[in-house]
Design a protein around this motif. Sequence first.
Motif, mmCIF file in Angstrom:
data_model
loop_
_atom_site.group_PDB
_atom_site.id
_atom_site.type_symbol
_atom_site.label_atom_id
_atom_site.label_comp_id
_atom_site.label_asym_id
_atom_site.label_seq_id
_atom_site.Cartn_x
_atom_site.Cartn_y
_atom_site.Cartn_z
ATOM 1 N N HIS A 120 -3.053 -8.393 -4.148
ATOM 2 C CA HIS A 120 -3.450 -6.920 -3.726
ATOM 3 C C HIS A 120 -2.344 -6.031 -3.817
ATOM 4 N N VAL A 121 -0.981 -6.495 -4.073
ATOM 5 C CA VAL A 121 0.156 -5.771 -3.973
ATOM 6 C C VAL A 121 0.632 -5.585 -5.267
ATOM 7 N N THR A 122 0.144 -6.345 -6.395
ATOM 8 C CA THR A 122 0.783 -6.314 -7.581
ATOM 9 C C THR A 122 0.783 -4.956 -8.297
ATOM 10 N N ALA A 123 1.764 -4.436 -8.757
ATOM 11 C CA ALA A 123 1.652 -3.026 -9.315
ATOM 12 C C ALA A 123 0.833 -2.859 -10.479
ATOM 13 N N SER A 124 0.955 -3.526 -11.596
ATOM 14 C CA SER A 124 0.290 -3.606 -12.652
ATOM 15 C C SER A 124 -0.628 -4.742 -12.928
ATOM 16 N N LEU A 125 -1.586 -4.834 -13.362
ATOM 17 C CA LEU A 125 -2.701 -5.770 -13.696
ATOM 18 C C LEU A 125 -2.150 -6.450 -14.947
ATOM 19 N N THR A 126 -1.676 -5.756 -15.980
ATOM 20 C CA THR A 126 -1.295 -6.149 -17.198
ATOM 21 C C THR A 126 0.175 -6.556 -17.559
ATOM 22 N N GLU A 127 0.890 -6.875 -16.479
ATOM 23 C CA GLU A 127 2.372 -7.190 -16.424
ATOM 24 C C GLU A 127 2.389 -8.490 -15.217
ATOM 25 N N ALA A 128 3.028 -9.446 -15.674
ATOM 26 C CA ALA A 128 3.104 -10.759 -14.704
ATOM 27 C C ALA A 128 3.749 -10.137 -13.306
ATOM 28 N N PRO A 129 3.137 -10.650 -12.261
ATOM 29 C CA PRO A 129 3.445 -10.363 -10.950
ATOM 30 C C PRO A 129 4.950 -10.929 -10.672
ATOM 31 N N GLN A 130 5.791 -10.615 -9.895
ATOM 32 C CA GLN A 130 7.175 -10.930 -9.663
ATOM 33 C C GLN A 130 7.332 -11.327 -8.196
#
Lengths: 190, 316
Positions: A145-155
């Motif tokens: 839910h807090v991942t900024a971009s859906l097209t980049e890997a979550p950190q």
Amino acid sequence: MAIATTPQLDAAQPVPASPPPAMPVSLEVNGKRRQLEVDTRTTLLDVLRDHLHLTGTKKGCDHGQCGACTVIVNGERINSCLSLAVMHEGDRITTIEGLGTPDKLHPMQAAFVRHDGFQCGYCTPGQICSAVAVLDEIRAGVPSHVTASLTEAPQVTNAEMRERMSGNICRCGAYSNILEAMTEVAGDGA
Amino acid sequence: MRPFTYERATSARDAAAKVAGRPGARFIAGGTNLLDLMKLEIETPTHLIDVNGLGFDKIEDMQDGGVRVGALVSNTALASHPRIRRDYGLISRATVAGASGQLRNKATTAGNLLQRTRCSYFYDTNMPCNKRQPGSGCAALGGFSRQLGVIGISDACIATHPSDMAIALRALDASVETIKADGSTRTIPIADFHRLPGNTPHIENALERGELITAVTLPRPIGGTHIYHKVRDRASYAFALISIGAIIQKDGTGRVAVGGVAPKPWRVEAAEAEMPQGAKAVTAKLLAGARPTHHNEFKLTLVERTLGAVMAEAKG
């Protein structure tokens, strides 16, 4: 009232109750093949605790709300209280007992100890199983839910870990220390 | 939990025929909702047919440019799939806004559509509930209704549909593919899938007895900015007070579906024509005829303000 509506039973001849339906199921628990015969109603949680005596996994709410029963099945964390044992034929199940032992702690267990990631300890096995799986989920690129971009890997950030751990409730409020433990393990693995 | 027998399905048609022909038989997949309700004896199946082995667990590109999502695809797998993230971001956003990580690993796409309401009076077996026990009355009407529905409801039931994922599917005009006991298949547009309660709140969708969902299909992507904004009492792991799923194009046109307000994902296509006029105009049409209680009338304002925030975010 109750007497009037209750059929009078002859104590000498109890009404025969049909036995609850039972079924065989084969599980791989912490690397060991286990063959069981269980009432179909038995949850995975109850099989672990009552049949296999692996009492590390805890029963909290028994309704999938607290996360105390979290175990890792085929690499994914689930609520073992909301899953029937007979639905796990052939599955690979890892409980807290399978992650580490008192002599050889899993790095997440060691980090929980170092950072005081618990007080009473009841939710801890679920927290640790969840924490291990959360770091795997972030590494695998599962968005939250807090991942900024859906097209980049979550950190691996504090916000990501907090959000992903929201299915594990700690009544003692050890959350910030749990996050420190996770942060340490995530850093070691990077 | 009441005793039940259990079997693993060998084919979709066979499973459908068995459920159609045997009172008390039910499909089970993820089980995260059904088992919860079985423990409370709100659901009391006498036979469970486990459909997990039927292979409906793939996400495939379709020839028309759309995507077919198997009924058994987990919420996690759906939200994580590269094609869904790229072209149907609203689905990823809505799905990860629901439940917890553990639940999303088990909960399936079809099960998410079929989940029962979270109305506390449905859960409390000491209370009358027309959905749980038809004809017994609705305790929510005179009860604590802050979480409950404001539109599409009836005098028999004011429960809401709890799904986040379904809000995205409604905005995207998804369809539900099924198989019936006789082996025939059909495609149900998501708009027609969930039923309004009327006098029969226990009938929640268009499925016939034994009809099994096999997939959800998504039409060709429509581009735009995908935003899911969920307002809830906790920052995570809570059902929506209201939620907005929106797809907004550069020219300001778009689509809006709303969660937490109705017994089904709520979308009024005519209201979307008002998008250039702003959130107030859209909401006036979207929620025209709403019948809130004094506990939940705040939802009308909350929808308007949240939609305003979503539209502002889309503008960037």
